[in-house]
Design a protein around this motif. Sequence first.
Motif, PDB file in Angstrom:
ATOM      1  N   ASP A 195       0.835  -1.197   0.000  1.00 49.72           N
ATOM      2  CA  ASP A 195       0.000   0.000   0.000  1.00 49.72           C
ATOM      3  C   ASP A 195       0.872   1.250   0.000  1.00 49.72           C
ATOM      4  OD1 ASP A 195      -2.657   1.234   0.065  1.00 49.72           O
ATOM      5  OD2 ASP A 195      -2.067   1.900   2.080  1.00 49.72           O
ATOM      6  N   ASN A 196       1.949   1.249   0.798  1.00 49.19           N
ATOM      7  CA  ASN A 196       2.874   2.387   0.811  1.00 49.19           C
ATOM      8  C   ASN A 196       3.467   2.624  -0.578  1.00 49.19           C
ATOM      9  OD1 ASN A 196       2.486   2.668   3.561  1.00 49.19           O
ATOM     10  ND2 ASN A 196       4.453   1.783   4.136  1.00 49.19           N
ATOM     11  N   ILE A 197       3.865   1.545  -1.233  1.00 52.07           N
ATOM     12  CA  ILE A 197       4.451   1.659  -2.576  1.00 52.07           C
ATOM     13  C   ILE A 197       3.429   2.227  -3.548  1.00 52.07           C
ATOM     14  CG2 ILE A 197       5.322   0.299  -4.537  1.00 52.07           C
ATOM     15  CD1 ILE A 197       6.693  -1.517  -2.334  1.00 52.07           C
ATOM     16  N   ARG A 198       2.186   1.747  -3.463  1.00 56.40           N
ATOM     17  CA  ARG A 198       1.128   2.267  -4.331  1.00 56.40           C
ATOM     18  C   ARG A 198       0.947   3.771  -4.110  1.00 56.40           C
ATOM     19  NH1 ARG A 198      -3.538   3.959  -3.402  1.00 56.40           N
ATOM     20  NH2 ARG A 198      -3.655   3.118  -1.300  1.00 56.40           N
ATOM     21  N   GLN A 199       0.932   4.191  -2.856  1.00 53.93           N
ATOM     22  CA  GLN A 199       0.766   5.612  -2.544  1.00 53.93           C
ATOM     23  C   GLN A 199       1.944   6.444  -3.038  1.00 53.93           C
ATOM     24  OE1 GLN A 199      -0.378   6.386   1.556  1.00 53.93           O
ATOM     25  NE2 GLN A 199      -1.583   4.506   1.600  1.00 53.93           N
ATOM     26  N   LEU A 200       3.158   5.912  -2.894  1.00 51.15           N
ATOM     27  CA  LEU A 200       4.334   6.626  -3.377  1.00 51.15           C
ATOM     28  C   LEU A 200       4.311   6.785  -4.896  1.00 51.15           C
ATOM     29  CD1 LEU A 200       7.046   5.080  -1.056  1.00 51.15           C
ATOM     30  CD2 LEU A 200       6.407   7.501  -1.162  1.00 51.15           C
ATOM     31  N   ILE A 201       3.841   5.755  -5.585  1.00 51.61           N
ATOM     32  CA  ILE A 201       3.740   5.834  -7.044  1.00 51.61           C
ATOM     33  C   ILE A 201       2.729   6.910  -7.439  1.00 51.61           C
ATOM     34  CG2 ILE A 201       2.970   4.580  -9.108  1.00 51.61           C
ATOM     35  CD1 ILE A 201       4.292   2.065  -7.806  1.00 51.61           C
ATOM     36  N   GLU A 202       1.611   6.973  -6.713  1.00 53.70           N
ATOM     37  CA  GLU A 202       0.626   8.021  -6.973  1.00 53.70           C
ATOM     38  C   GLU A 202       1.214   9.408  -6.709  1.00 53.70           C
ATOM     39  OE1 GLU A 202      -2.868   7.146  -4.669  1.00 53.70           O
ATOM     40  OE2 GLU A 202      -3.330   5.348  -5.842  1.00 53.70           O
ATOM     41  N   GLN A 203       1.987   9.545  -5.632  1.00 50.09           N
ATOM     42  CA  GLN A 203       2.631  10.823  -5.329  1.00 50.09           C
ATOM     43  C   GLN A 203       3.625  11.195  -6.418  1.00 50.09           C
ATOM     44  OE1 GLN A 203       4.468  10.766  -1.467  1.00 50.09           O
ATOM     45  NE2 GLN A 203       2.561  10.191  -0.442  1.00 50.09           N
ATOM     46  N   ALA A 204       4.367  10.213  -6.897  1.00 47.55           N
ATOM     47  CA  ALA A 204       5.368  10.470  -7.932  1.00 47.55           C
ATOM     48  C   ALA A 204       4.706  10.967  -9.205  1.00 47.55           C
ATOM     49  CB  ALA A 204       6.176   9.207  -8.207  1.00 47.55           C
ATOM     50  N   ALA A 205       3.531  10.435  -9.506  1.00 48.47           N
ATOM     51  CA  ALA A 205       2.829  10.851 -10.722  1.00 48.47           C
ATOM     52  C   ALA A 205       2.437  12.321 -10.646  1.00 48.47           C
ATOM     53  CB  ALA A 205       1.593   9.983 -10.937  1.00 48.47           C
ATOM     54  N   GLY A 206       2.154  12.816  -9.450  1.00 47.46           N
ATOM     55  CA  GLY A 206       1.745  14.207  -9.301  1.00 47.46           C
ATOM     56  C   GLY A 206       2.852  15.122  -8.822  1.00 47.46           C
ATOM     57  N   ALA A 207       4.045  14.598  -8.651  1.00 40.86           N
ATOM     58  CA  ALA A 207       5.151  15.380  -8.105  1.00 40.86           C
ATOM     59  C   ALA A 207       5.758  16.291  -9.153  1.00 40.86           C
ATOM     60  CB  ALA A 207       6.225  14.449  -7.560  1.00 40.86           C
ATOM     61  N   SER A 208       6.234  17.408  -8.655  1.00 48.34           N
ATOM     62  CA  SER A 208       7.001  18.285  -9.533  1.00 48.34           C
ATOM     63  C   SER A 208       8.211  18.770  -8.763  1.00 48.34           C
ATOM     64  CB  SER A 208       6.153  19.470  -9.997  1.00 48.34           C
ATOM     65  OG  SER A 208       5.760  20.256  -8.890  1.00 48.34           O
ATOM     66  N   ILE A 223      10.953  10.832  -3.276  1.00 50.02           N
ATOM     67  CA  ILE A 223       9.986   9.766  -3.534  1.00 50.02           C
ATOM     68  C   ILE A 223      10.706   8.541  -4.095  1.00 50.02           C
ATOM     69  CG2 ILE A 223       8.023   9.073  -4.965  1.00 50.02           C
ATOM     70  CD1 ILE A 223       6.970  11.973  -4.646  1.00 50.02           C
ATOM     71  N   SER A 224      11.647   8.757  -4.995  1.00 47.52           N
ATOM     72  CA  SER A 224      12.408   7.662  -5.577  1.00 47.52           C
ATOM     73  C   SER A 224      13.192   6.902  -4.511  1.00 47.52           C
ATOM     74  CB  SER A 224      13.359   8.199  -6.644  1.00 47.52           C
ATOM     75  OG  SER A 224      14.160   7.175  -7.164  1.00 47.52           O
ATOM     76  N   GLU A 225      13.845   7.630  -3.608  1.00 48.26           N
ATOM     77  CA  GLU A 225      14.600   6.990  -2.529  1.00 48.26           C
ATOM     78  C   GLU A 225      13.669   6.193  -1.618  1.00 48.26           C
ATOM     79  OE1 GLU A 225      16.742  10.107  -0.561  1.00 48.26           O
ATOM     80  OE2 GLU A 225      18.053  10.437  -2.288  1.00 48.26           O
ATOM     81  N   ARG A 226      12.519   6.759  -1.304  1.00 49.26           N
ATOM     82  CA  ARG A 226      11.555   6.074  -0.434  1.00 49.26           C
ATOM     83  C   ARG A 226      11.028   4.811  -1.118  1.00 49.26           C
ATOM     84  NH1 ARG A 226      10.622   4.607   4.347  1.00 49.26           N
ATOM     85  NH2 ARG A 226       8.469   4.689   5.006  1.00 49.26           N
ATOM     86  N   LEU A 227      10.770   4.904  -2.426  1.00 48.79           N
ATOM     87  CA  LEU A 227      10.326   3.721  -3.170  1.00 48.79           C
ATOM     88  C   LEU A 227      11.378   2.618  -3.123  1.00 48.79           C
ATOM     89  CD1 LEU A 227       8.535   5.109  -6.338  1.00 48.79           C
ATOM     90  CD2 LEU A 227       7.624   3.404  -4.764  1.00 48.79           C
ATOM     91  N   GLU A 228      12.637   2.983  -3.286  1.00 50.75           N
ATOM     92  CA  GLU A 228      13.710   1.992  -3.225  1.00 50.75           C
ATOM     93  C   GLU A 228      13.749   1.319  -1.854  1.00 50.75           C
ATOM     94  OE1 GLU A 228      17.589   3.327  -4.518  1.00 50.75           O
ATOM     95  OE2 GLU A 228      16.676   4.513  -6.118  1.00 50.75           O
ATOM     96  N   GLN A 229      13.618   2.112  -0.788  1.00 51.71           N
ATOM     97  CA  GLN A 229      13.615   1.557   0.567  1.00 51.71           C
ATOM     98  C   GLN A 229      12.439   0.612   0.775  1.00 51.71           C
ATOM     99  OE1 GLN A 229      13.394   5.119   2.870  1.00 51.71           O
ATOM    100  NE2 GLN A 229      15.597   5.494   2.858  1.00 51.71           N
ATOM    101  N   GLN A 230      11.266   1.040   0.352  1.00 52.40           N
ATOM    102  CA  GLN A 230      10.067   0.225   0.539  1.00 52.40           C
ATOM    103  C   GLN A 230      10.159  -1.066  -0.263  1.00 52.40           C
ATOM    104  OE1 GLN A 230       6.919   1.322   2.508  1.00 52.40           O
ATOM    105  NE2 GLN A 230       8.819   2.089   3.386  1.00 52.40           N
ATOM    106  N   ASN A 231      10.662  -0.990  -1.488  1.00 59.54           N
ATOM    107  CA  ASN A 231      10.811  -2.187  -2.314  1.00 59.54           C
ATOM    108  C   ASN A 231      11.837  -3.154  -1.729  1.00 59.54           C
ATOM    109  OD1 ASN A 231       8.957  -2.098  -4.541  1.00 59.54           O
ATOM    110  ND2 ASN A 231      10.087  -0.325  -5.300  1.00 59.54           N
ATOM    111  N   ALA A 232      12.928  -2.626  -1.166  1.00 61.60           N
ATOM    112  CA  ALA A 232      13.936  -3.489  -0.540  1.00 61.60           C
ATOM    113  C   ALA A 232      13.351  -4.199   0.677  1.00 61.60           C
ATOM    114  CB  ALA A 232      15.161  -2.667  -0.147  1.00 61.60           C
ATOM    115  N   GLU A 233      12.601  -3.474   1.489  1.00 61.51           N
ATOM    116  CA  GLU A 233      11.971  -4.072   2.658  1.00 61.51           C
ATOM    117  C   GLU A 233      10.939  -5.117   2.238  1.00 61.51           C
ATOM    118  OE1 GLU A 233      11.280  -4.824   6.682  1.00 61.51           O
ATOM    119  OE2 GLU A 233      12.902  -3.751   5.696  1.00 61.51           O
ATOM    120  N   LEU A 234      10.159  -4.808   1.206  1.00 60.83           N
ATOM    121  CA  LEU A 234       9.172  -5.758   0.699  1.00 60.83           C
ATOM    122  C   LEU A 234       9.856  -7.040   0.241  1.00 60.83           C
ATOM    123  CD1 LEU A 234       6.282  -6.507  -0.131  1.00 60.83           C
ATOM    124  CD2 LEU A 234       6.691  -5.315  -2.293  1.00 60.83           C
TER     125      LEU A 234
END
Length: 67
Positions: free
Chosen positions: A21-34, A42-53
């Motif tokens: 769920d965290n990864i899904r939310q981060l992907i949504e945030q990345a889509a709207g990020a500027s 967001i990219s760093e957080r995604l990497e951390q979450q994916n490694a933990e997963l």
Amino acid sequence: MGIETSLSLSELNDRIAILRDNIRQLIEQAAGASGAEVEERISERLEQQNAELEKLLNAREAMTGGG
């Protein structure tokens, strides 16, 4: 050995669901990020979450004997 080895199967499944769920939310945030800084965080957080997963999925696989 990490904390994932001391969790029950139910706890592992719960944490896996939370991470997904965290990864899904981060992907949504990345889509709207500027902005490069926001995108980088967001990219760093995604990497951390994916490694933990990945660790939790491996722990669950070891606990259940595979697939």
